[in-house]
Write an enzyme that holds these catalytic residues in place. Structure first.
Site, PDB file in Angstrom:
ATOM      1  N   ASP A 160       0.844  -1.205   0.000  1.00  0.00           N
ATOM      2  CA  ASP A 160       0.000   0.000   0.000  1.00  0.00           C
ATOM      3  C   ASP A 160       0.878   1.254   0.000  1.00  0.00           C
ATOM      4  O   ASP A 160       0.597   2.228  -0.706  1.00  0.00           O
ATOM      5  CB  ASP A 160      -0.907  -0.018   1.235  1.00  0.00           C
ATOM      6  CG  ASP A 160      -1.603  -1.352   1.393  1.00  0.00           C
ATOM      7  OD1 ASP A 160      -2.416  -1.689   0.525  1.00  0.00           O
ATOM      8  OD2 ASP A 160      -1.301  -2.087   2.353  1.00  0.00           O
ATOM      9  N   HIS A 188      -4.636  -3.396   6.340  1.00  0.00           N
ATOM     10  CA  HIS A 188      -4.436  -3.686   4.911  1.00  0.00           C
ATOM     11  C   HIS A 188      -5.781  -4.121   4.344  1.00  0.00           C
ATOM     12  O   HIS A 188      -6.086  -5.306   4.220  1.00  0.00           O
ATOM     13  CB  HIS A 188      -3.392  -4.776   4.685  1.00  0.00           C
ATOM     14  CG  HIS A 188      -3.333  -5.201   3.242  1.00  0.00           C
ATOM     15  ND1 HIS A 188      -2.872  -4.373   2.254  1.00  0.00           N
ATOM     16  CD2 HIS A 188      -3.730  -6.337   2.623  1.00  0.00           C
ATOM     17  CE1 HIS A 188      -2.974  -4.979   1.079  1.00  0.00           C
ATOM     18  NE2 HIS A 188      -3.506  -6.184   1.285  1.00  0.00           N
TER      19      HIS A 188
HETATM   20  P1  NAD Z   1      -2.054 -18.387  -4.025  1.00  0.00           P
HETATM   21  O1  NAD Z   1      -3.402 -18.979  -3.834  1.00  0.00           O
HETATM   22  O2  NAD Z   1      -1.444 -18.321  -5.374  1.00  0.00           O
HETATM   23  O3  NAD Z   1      -1.024 -19.177  -3.100  1.00  0.00           O
HETATM   24  C1  NAD Z   1      -1.276 -19.483  -1.762  1.00  0.00           C
HETATM   25  C2  NAD Z   1      -0.512 -20.738  -1.437  1.00  0.00           C
HETATM   26  O4  NAD Z   1      -0.638 -20.984  -0.034  1.00  0.00           O
HETATM   27  C3  NAD Z   1      -1.029 -21.977  -2.150  1.00  0.00           C
HETATM   28  O5  NAD Z   1       0.048 -22.618  -2.833  1.00  0.00           O
HETATM   29  C4  NAD Z   1      -1.566 -22.841  -1.026  1.00  0.00           C
HETATM   30  O6  NAD Z   1      -1.361 -24.242  -1.265  1.00  0.00           O
HETATM   31  C5  NAD Z   1      -0.715 -22.360   0.145  1.00  0.00           C
HETATM   32  N1  NAD Z   1      -1.273 -22.645   1.462  1.00  0.00           N
HETATM   33  C6  NAD Z   1      -2.587 -22.650   1.841  1.00  0.00           C
HETATM   34  N2  NAD Z   1      -2.682 -23.029   3.133  1.00  0.00           N
HETATM   35  C7  NAD Z   1      -1.421 -23.225   3.578  1.00  0.00           C
HETATM   36  C8  NAD Z   1      -0.879 -23.621   4.815  1.00  0.00           C
HETATM   37  N3  NAD Z   1      -1.676 -23.917   5.869  1.00  0.00           N
HETATM   38  N4  NAD Z   1       0.451 -23.754   4.918  1.00  0.00           N
HETATM   39  C9  NAD Z   1       1.254 -23.501   3.877  1.00  0.00           C
HETATM   40  N5  NAD Z   1       0.802 -23.127   2.668  1.00  0.00           N
HETATM   41  C10 NAD Z   1      -0.529 -22.983   2.529  1.00  0.00           C
HETATM   42  O7  NAD Z   1      -2.119 -16.950  -3.337  1.00  0.00           O
HETATM   43  P2  NAD Z   1      -1.103 -15.739  -3.527  1.00  0.00           P
HETATM   44  O8  NAD Z   1      -1.523 -14.930  -4.685  1.00  0.00           O
HETATM   45  O9  NAD Z   1       0.293 -16.244  -3.450  1.00  0.00           O
HETATM   46  O10 NAD Z   1      -1.479 -14.880  -2.235  1.00  0.00           O
HETATM   47  C11 NAD Z   1      -1.211 -15.352  -0.944  1.00  0.00           C
HETATM   48  C12 NAD Z   1      -1.884 -14.474   0.090  1.00  0.00           C
HETATM   49  O11 NAD Z   1      -1.336 -13.159   0.071  1.00  0.00           O
HETATM   50  C13 NAD Z   1      -3.383 -14.281  -0.114  1.00  0.00           C
HETATM   51  O12 NAD Z   1      -4.003 -14.341   1.166  1.00  0.00           O
HETATM   52  C14 NAD Z   1      -3.501 -12.875  -0.656  1.00  0.00           C
HETATM   53  O13 NAD Z   1      -4.756 -12.315  -0.391  1.00  0.00           O
HETATM   54  C15 NAD Z   1      -2.403 -12.213   0.115  1.00  0.00           C
HETATM   55  N6  NAD Z   1      -1.924 -10.916  -0.412  1.00  0.00           N
HETATM   56  C16 NAD Z   1      -1.569  -9.977   0.507  1.00  0.00           C
HETATM   57  C17 NAD Z   1      -1.083  -8.757   0.092  1.00  0.00           C
HETATM   58  C18 NAD Z   1      -0.682  -7.701   1.086  1.00  0.00           C
HETATM   59  O14 NAD Z   1      -0.363  -6.585   0.646  1.00  0.00           O
HETATM   60  N7  NAD Z   1      -0.662  -7.929   2.392  1.00  0.00           N
HETATM   61  C19 NAD Z   1      -0.947  -8.502  -1.278  1.00  0.00           C
HETATM   62  C20 NAD Z   1      -1.293  -9.490  -2.190  1.00  0.00           C
HETATM   63  C21 NAD Z   1      -1.781 -10.706  -1.734  1.00  0.00           C
HETATM   64  C1  LMR Z   2      -3.690  -6.611  -2.572  1.00  0.00           C
HETATM   65  O1  LMR Z   2      -3.645  -5.602  -1.863  1.00  0.00           O
HETATM   66  O2  LMR Z   2      -3.279  -6.632  -3.753  1.00  0.00           O
HETATM   67  C2  LMR Z   2      -4.280  -7.871  -2.005  1.00  0.00           C
HETATM   68  O3  LMR Z   2      -4.307  -7.816  -0.609  1.00  0.00           O
HETATM   69  C3  LMR Z   2      -5.639  -8.105  -2.583  1.00  0.00           C
HETATM   70  C4  LMR Z   2      -6.216  -9.430  -2.181  1.00  0.00           C
HETATM   71  O4  LMR Z   2      -7.415  -9.407  -1.814  1.00  0.00           O
HETATM   72  O5  LMR Z   2      -5.534 -10.458  -2.228  1.00  0.00           O
END
Ligand code: NAD
Ligand code: LMR
Length: 329
Positions: A160, A188
């Site tokens: 962000d 967030h």
């Molecule tokens: P994704 O679905 O591509 O990958 C998530 C992975 O986590 C999968 O491979 C899944 O098998 C694994 N997983 C699920 N449960 C698990 C556990 N108990 N132990 C270990 N691994 C586990 O998702 P992504 O695009 O990589 O995003 C991951 C997370 O990050 C999501 O929650 C998304 O919303 C979040 N995110 C946060 C921000 C931020 O700014 N804070 C930004 C983008 C995404």
């Molecule tokens: C982001 O800020 O890109 C993510 O947290 C959005 C999401 O819901 O995974």
């Protein structure tokens, strides 16, 4: 190599953020070019094979700083000896799922991971939670790791922060390097508050340089706060490379320090500063030095900012109360 490898555990390693993150960690961008790393990847059993594929690719990069890759489907093993924990894997919201269901499903992930960190982490462990809802997931993990200092549990709002810098730089026709001291407050989520009132652009106050209240209230703040949704709409998947980049920035600065004359935003356990209730994991302006962060104190908060900070903090306290009711904290 000049020192023993640092153990970096990445959960959700086979996911899209994991794929964008691991190669950058292994190349030295997380901890610096003098620091060898050992990667410890945690996945659910169904995704271990995909993680193994990524490990083969990591090997094929012949990164000089990569001292090894181990893959686990057991949290206790994955966090044994961990110095830096990147908690990326989380349960996404699926159709028909209520907020409470989402918090409960994530409790099933972050409670045992907090316990595993408590049981086996190195004394200097630093934890960054990326998986959403990141702030409350961090709170859940932290509350199950009573032997680890609470301040070691952080949540990612650096994406962000970076998004807000980029939007502001575009508006003012300057480079991102010209923008300093921007702050993300709160959660967030779409309630977060990107604050430009203390930001500087080439040494001048950013809000004065913008001088456009309508842009600030109706374009900038919602654009940054809803950027995650905008990316999902455009890409058909949530942000991955930019999220991985922000995770690198967050840990890099925490470990190596923030530059003089600037600060960054981190979701951290509140010490009560700026009227944010103690204990909730909320985003603040921080400086880092010697592996520790400190909240920037003494900023004047005008009414416009106060009501927006309060709204996001209210959402965080509601999330905390909900996970409390579920017995997760
Ligand atoms: P994704 O679905 O591509 O990958 C998530 C992975 O986590 C999968 O491979 C899944 O098998 C694994 N997983 C699920 N449960 C698990 C556990 N108990 N132990 C270990 N691994 C586990 O998702 P992504 O695009 O990589 O995003 C991951 C997370 O990050 C999501 O929650 C998304 O919303 C979040 N995110 C946060 C921000 C931020 O700014 N804070 C930004 C983008 C995404
Ligand atoms: C982001 O800020 O890109 C993510 O947290 C959005 C999401 O819901 O995974």
């Amino acid at each position: 190599m000049t020192q023993a490898p640092v153990n970096v555990t990445v959960t959700g390693a086979a996911g899209q953020i994991g794929y964008a993150l691991l190669f950058r960690i292994a190349s030295g961008q997380l901890l610096g070019q003098d620091t060898p790393v050992k990667l410890r990847l945690l996945e659910i059993p169904q995704a271990v094979k995909a993680a193994e594929g990524t490990a083969l690719e990591l090997q094929d990069c012949a990164f000089p700083l990569l001292a090894g890759v181990d893959i686990f489907d057991d949290a206790t093993k994955a966090f044994d000896g961990v110095n830096v924990a990147l908690l990326v894997g989380a349960r996404p919201r699926s159709k028909g799922m209520e907020r409470g269901d989402l918090l409960e499903a994530n409790g099933g992930i972050f409670k045992p991971q907090g316990e595993a960190i408590n049981a086996g982490a190195a004394d200097d462990v630093k934890v960054l939670v990326v998986g959403n809802p990141a702030n409350t997931n961090a709170l859940i993990a932290q509350s199950h790791a009573p032997d680890v200092p609470a301040e070691r549990f952080t949540a990612m709002t650096r994406l962000d922060h970076n998004r807000a810098i980029a939007q502001l730089a575009t508006k003012l026709g300057v480079t991102v390097a010209d923008v300093k001291k921007l702050t993300i407050w709160g959660n967030h989520s779409a309630t977060q508050y990107p604050d430009i009132f203390h930001a500087e652009v080439n040494g001048k106050n950013a809000a004065e340089a913008v001088n456009d209240q309508a842009w600030l209230a109706d374009e900038f703040i919602p654009r940054v706060a809803k950027r995650g949704a905008e990316i999902i709409e455009a890409r058909g998947a949530s942000s991955a490379a930019s999220a991985a980049n922000a995770a690198i920035d967050h840990v890099h600065d925490w470990v190596n320090g923030t530059p003089q004359g600037d600060w960054v935003s981190m979701g951290i356990p509140s010490d009560g500063s700026y009227g944010v209730p103690e204990g909730i994991i909320s985003s603040f302006p921080v400086t880092c030095s010697g592996g520790k962060y400190e909240i920037v104190q003494g900023l004047e908060i005008a009414d416009f900012s106060r009501e927006r900070i309060d709204a996001s903090v209210r959402e965080l306290t509601e999330e905390r109360d909900a996970v409390k009711q579920l017995g997760l904290v």
